[in-house]
Design a protein around this motif. Sequence first.
Motif, PDB file in Angstrom:
ATOM      1  N   SER A 106     -31.953  17.333 -12.613  1.00  0.00           N
ATOM      2  CA  SER A 106     -33.288  17.364 -13.212  1.00  0.00           C
ATOM      3  C   SER A 106     -33.806  15.965 -13.527  1.00  0.00           C
ATOM      4  CB  SER A 106     -33.271  18.192 -14.497  1.00  0.00           C
ATOM      5  OG  SER A 106     -32.417  17.610 -15.463  1.00  0.00           O
ATOM      6  N   VAL A 107     -32.922  14.964 -13.577  1.00  0.00           N
ATOM      7  CA  VAL A 107     -33.371  13.602 -13.874  1.00  0.00           C
ATOM      8  C   VAL A 107     -34.220  13.027 -12.750  1.00  0.00           C
ATOM      9  CG1 VAL A 107     -31.362  13.148 -15.321  1.00  0.00           C
ATOM     10  CG2 VAL A 107     -31.285  12.530 -12.904  1.00  0.00           C
ATOM     11  N   ASN A 108     -34.154  13.612 -11.571  1.00  0.00           N
ATOM     12  CA  ASN A 108     -34.945  13.117 -10.444  1.00  0.00           C
ATOM     13  C   ASN A 108     -36.409  13.514 -10.607  1.00  0.00           C
ATOM     14  OD1 ASN A 108     -32.760  12.006  -8.919  1.00  0.00           O
ATOM     15  ND2 ASN A 108     -32.141  14.097  -8.401  1.00  0.00           N
ATOM     16  N   GLY A 109     -37.308  12.693 -10.083  1.00  0.00           N
ATOM     17  CA  GLY A 109     -38.722  13.039 -10.060  1.00  0.00           C
ATOM     18  C   GLY A 109     -39.458  12.677 -11.337  1.00  0.00           C
ATOM     19  N   GLN A 110     -40.730  13.042 -11.377  1.00  0.00           N
ATOM     20  CA  GLN A 110     -41.602  12.738 -12.509  1.00  0.00           C
ATOM     21  C   GLN A 110     -41.439  13.785 -13.604  1.00  0.00           C
ATOM     22  OE1 GLN A 110     -43.559   9.937 -12.715  1.00  0.00           O
ATOM     23  NE2 GLN A 110     -42.478   9.358 -10.845  1.00  0.00           N
ATOM     24  N   MET A 111     -41.595  13.351 -14.863  1.00  0.00           N
ATOM     25  CA  MET A 111     -41.523  14.265 -15.986  1.00  0.00           C
ATOM     26  C   MET A 111     -42.746  14.090 -16.872  1.00  0.00           C
ATOM     27  SD  MET A 111     -37.640  14.187 -17.382  1.00  0.00           S
ATOM     28  CE  MET A 111     -37.798  12.468 -17.872  1.00  0.00           C
ATOM     29  N   ASP A 112     -43.239  15.200 -17.399  1.00  0.00           N
ATOM     30  CA  ASP A 112     -44.266  15.166 -18.428  1.00  0.00           C
ATOM     31  C   ASP A 112     -43.543  15.261 -19.771  1.00  0.00           C
ATOM     32  OD1 ASP A 112     -46.322  15.465 -20.170  1.00  0.00           O
ATOM     33  OD2 ASP A 112     -47.112  17.322 -19.319  1.00  0.00           O
ATOM     34  N   VAL A 113     -43.386  14.123 -20.444  1.00  0.00           N
ATOM     35  CA  VAL A 113     -42.592  14.109 -21.672  1.00  0.00           C
ATOM     36  C   VAL A 113     -43.257  14.883 -22.807  1.00  0.00           C
ATOM     37  CG1 VAL A 113     -41.469  11.931 -21.118  1.00  0.00           C
ATOM     38  CG2 VAL A 113     -43.602  11.914 -22.408  1.00  0.00           C
ATOM     39  N   SER A 114     -44.543  15.213 -22.669  1.00  0.00           N
ATOM     40  CA  SER A 114     -45.217  15.996 -23.694  1.00  0.00           C
ATOM     41  C   SER A 114     -45.038  17.498 -23.486  1.00  0.00           C
ATOM     42  CB  SER A 114     -46.715  15.677 -23.715  1.00  0.00           C
ATOM     43  OG  SER A 114     -47.335  16.096 -22.506  1.00  0.00           O
ATOM     44  N   ALA A 115     -44.512  17.872 -22.317  1.00  0.00           N
ATOM     45  CA  ALA A 115     -44.343  19.294 -22.008  1.00  0.00           C
ATOM     46  C   ALA A 115     -43.243  19.899 -22.875  1.00  0.00           C
ATOM     47  CB  ALA A 115     -44.005  19.474 -20.528  1.00  0.00           C
ATOM     48  N   LYS A 116     -43.539  21.041 -23.498  1.00  0.00           N
ATOM     49  CA  LYS A 116     -42.565  21.709 -24.359  1.00  0.00           C
ATOM     50  C   LYS A 116     -41.819  22.768 -23.542  1.00  0.00           C
ATOM     51  CE  LYS A 116     -44.210  19.315 -27.770  1.00  0.00           C
ATOM     52  NZ  LYS A 116     -43.479  18.151 -28.304  1.00  0.00           N
ATOM     53  N   THR A 117     -41.124  22.328 -22.529  1.00  0.00           N
ATOM     54  CA  THR A 117     -40.431  23.255 -21.651  1.00  0.00           C
ATOM     55  C   THR A 117     -38.945  22.983 -21.662  1.00  0.00           C
ATOM     56  OG1 THR A 117     -40.593  21.817 -19.720  1.00  0.00           O
ATOM     57  CG2 THR A 117     -42.438  23.304 -20.126  1.00  0.00           C
ATOM     58  N   GLY A 118     -38.169  24.020 -21.298  1.00  0.00           N
ATOM     59  CA  GLY A 118     -36.728  23.858 -21.233  1.00  0.00           C
ATOM     60  C   GLY A 118     -36.318  22.836 -20.196  1.00  0.00           C
ATOM     61  N   TRP A 119     -37.047  22.810 -19.096  1.00  0.00           N
ATOM     62  CA  TRP A 119     -36.676  21.876 -18.030  1.00  0.00           C
ATOM     63  C   TRP A 119     -36.880  20.434 -18.470  1.00  0.00           C
ATOM     64  CZ3 TRP A 119     -33.552  22.325 -14.327  1.00  0.00           C
ATOM     65  CH2 TRP A 119     -33.519  21.390 -13.289  1.00  0.00           C
TER      66      TRP A 119
END
Length: 302
Positions: A106-119
């Motif tokens: 899951s560390v690969n790729g872009q992340m939305d750090v504001s997203a309140k998701t399990g992923w």
Amino acid sequence: YNVICVDNYSGGSESEIDHLLSHDHFEFVRHDITEKLDFKAIKGAERFRVSFVGVKYVIFCASLSSPDVALAHPIEYLMLNAGGLRNALETALASRARFLYLSDPSVNGQMDVSAKTGWSLIAEGKRFGERLVMEYHTLYSLDVSVVRVYPTYGVNAHPHDMHLVPWVIRTAFTSDEVVLPPILLSKKTSLLYIRDAVDAIEKLMTAETSGTFDVGSPTEHTVREVVQHFLNGMGKKVSLREGVPADVPSQILEMWEYACAVPTIKHIRDATGWFPVVLLDAGAAKTIDYYKALRGMRRVGA
């Protein structure tokens, strides 16, 4: 090897290591790794003379790995990959031990750090953990490897684990139908049997190389094919229908969807010669038998 297992059962149970507790070369220490680890003060650990000879390898696989447990305890999950990981790294540093950190693709790729998701929770925790491990390598020349473990399944999992495969098996025991969203069923994924995963970690533990390694099965399947594989081995007719399962929260479904991934294992194969050997048919049969045995034990104890 003499092995010291440190855990506080926040994401597991003693039944998963019952077969090891009487082994002469195994010692279990019940301890929260987010608290400082002092082997001198831990009863039992000193029979291996750790305070005198130190440790040779440290493998950090502490994680609230079941999606529902991680979602229910987000602070604890993040602290495992911060304070808990630092305590383990300090233990390795004190002995100049080789350190393996089990991470996640899951560390690969872009992340939305504001997203309140399990992923995003898993991705942010593991990405910070990887950075911390590599900083210890850069600043202190600690011998480290990061192991990104791709979708894995098999025996000795927690009875109520909410990864996709255990859920499918449990559902098939009690129902004649398994329901999953079409977008999930169409995803490409891979599945690595747990024995192959352990073999990879063992080889990396003694490998004279540092770096980041993908560990998983390079064989690609759709989720539909994987689920059907397990349903075919249930010993009864269970149909697979497209839809939204009533008993699975949307955040868990999202995590199942984003967990779909197929690794490139050239790096670990070149470094250690490792390659997965357990075929999906054989692994599925062993896993189904394991959950059947668990159901049998619960009935006996009822």
